[in-house]
Write an enzyme that holds these catalytic residues in place. Sequence first.
Site, mmCIF file in Angstrom:
data_model
loop_
_atom_site.group_PDB
_atom_site.id
_atom_site.type_symbol
_atom_site.label_atom_id
_atom_site.label_comp_id
_atom_site.label_asym_id
_atom_site.label_seq_id
_atom_site.Cartn_x
_atom_site.Cartn_y
_atom_site.Cartn_z
ATOM 1 N N GLU B 51 0.870 -1.218 0.046
ATOM 2 C CA GLU B 51 0.069 0.132 0.128
ATOM 3 C C GLU B 51 0.762 1.242 0.018
ATOM 4 O OE1 GLU B 51 -3.646 -1.981 2.630
ATOM 5 O OE2 GLU B 51 -2.667 -0.291 3.465
ATOM 6 N N ASP B 62 -6.166 8.847 10.309
ATOM 7 C CA ASP B 62 -4.855 8.238 10.907
ATOM 8 C C ASP B 62 -4.305 8.692 12.253
ATOM 9 O OD1 ASP B 62 -3.834 6.684 8.305
ATOM 10 O OD2 ASP B 62 -4.129 8.545 7.503
#
Lengths: 374, 275
Positions: B51, B62
């Site tokens: 990724e 995040d």
Amino acid sequence: MPLVLELEDEYRAAKKDPAFLSQMDDLWRNYVGRPSPLYHAERMTEHFGGPKIYFKRDELNHTGAHKINNCLGQVLLAMRMGKKRIIAETGAGQHGVATATVCARFGLQCVVFMGATDVERQKPNVFRMKMLGAEIVPVSSGTGTLKDAMNEALRDWVTNVHDTFYVIGTAAGPHPYPELVRDFQSVIGQEAKSQLMEREGRLPDAVVACIGGGSNAIGLFHPFIEDEGVRLIGVEASGHGIETGEHAAALNGGRPGILHGNKTYLLQTDDGQIIDAHSISAGLDYPGIGPEHAFLRDTGRAEYLTCTDKEALEGFQLCTRLEGIIPALEPAHAIARLGDICETMDKDQILIMNLCGRGDKDIFSVAEHLGMDI
Amino acid sequence: MPTSRITARFEKVRAEGRAALVSYIMAGDPDLETSYKALCALRDNGADIIELGAPFTDPMADGPAIQRAGQRSLKAGTKLTDVLALAKRFREDDQDTPLILMGYANPVFHLGYEAFADAAADAGIDGTILVDLPPEEDHELRDAYARHEISVIRLATPTTTDKRIAKVAEGASGFLYYVAVAGVTGSGSADPQDIREGVERARRVSGLPVCVGFGVRTGEQAAAMAAIADGVVVGSAFVDHVRTSLEAGTPDKIPSKIGALAAELSGALADAGRN
């Protein structure tokens, strides 16, 4: 997604629950002080020599701004959902103070996320929130401003969703928040409409409000959207001027994009990165705008003007001297555009402007900008 | 339709009787050249799927590690087109390792879904994870992907109901990313027993391979997840090596540190096999 879907279901149920509605009505009336007056600003009217100007006095609400209308609604919803911990983001601190106030009233834990730079420049409100029992979390991630506080609140919410309710302060964020905030703020427009009907027996020709995320404006506009003869006019903060790039005018100086769960106009770079907003008024300092305003602009139903920091300071002083009302710097943006708006209207017409907050919180920064010592 | 790189990779991993190592790094952290070397180090040390993070100013899903990685990347001037160029460079020598672009919707929306889909296909991107674009809102993106072989990869969490998993799986392909803990990337470790049921449910309802992430940092944790899932996602632990190498003043060590962690994780997965 499950958390916002659950919120939507709960809101649909609450809207039909007479007990919920009557509790809200009682608190609005006896705790907030609603309905707020509709005041004929005679000297302001005289000054501009144009249409009759009315102020919707939402600055007289408990905690000094329209923010509490929405906080009450959302906190009552949180209690319906059995949530014990309330979180909120705040820029200038008005939404944080309103949320902390309502949490104190109901004995709920309150955590307010605030950009680290805002914590520094909004000390009086930080102190108020602390006195009200709220925990302040300074956010230094990103650029340490309102949008980062919102990011941090969203992160907290997804982590603690089992016991936590996120009270969003403006008409943005993921669905159903823009709708929720609009509905709770629509009390402004509904009252104004019936108050003017009582006084003048007619609808206004224009309604005017300042716009950051757009909660006070959508609250004023929404009950008039179907009334085609009523002009809806929003005033965005153009900071140092749109051409400088230092502004908060998402509709006039931004482009469509996706942020915080909604698609709307945003201040962004050519690479789709979000740009920090700038305004003298921390309450308008958000790089986006509620999605419903984006729609009203694209369909042409509402007009969106701009006002610079400098003009807002002039509006602030004008209102203070002519009406004996010290406005917050946010509505000072709308006040500053009244002259131009009045020029487009006839003398026998009527305009309502939402005076959405009082200026006590702003006296320090106004003094600094005017070069005065307090 | 030819078998996609993602599907082929899961078939290979399954034939080897183990779970896939899905690794994440932020493109352009701290610069694109280092990222290229890190990508090669990941591939050479057993990362099955990579990724590639695309930086965004407002990474609301995040945790601190990946937030800072994104800020370092933005500070270096990384644009979405640079991320695609990095992928294309990696693809010149590697035709097999699936590359997934992971990020947020706005930069992609701003470039334009059609233009992005064309550029991503040209760069050899196999799928995207845009964390703030829910299934209800990504039909335009999927239309743009339809002409190419790009998968829409979606996320499910412990709070995702069966009905919702069905919705999440609709139009998704490649694999399903199961977020093991409620929260943001890099947050606390999950108990494998707690998530076994969720992963099985997600696999049953979606019919896709399920990779588990959020909170996996060590070979031991990866091995525990391997017993449950088709793949194990590790992100913040790789990104932390960038930070610690920068803090130690040894940015040239970043690729080797990342390679060493990949080797530890892939070794643990190979030893663990599948139950």
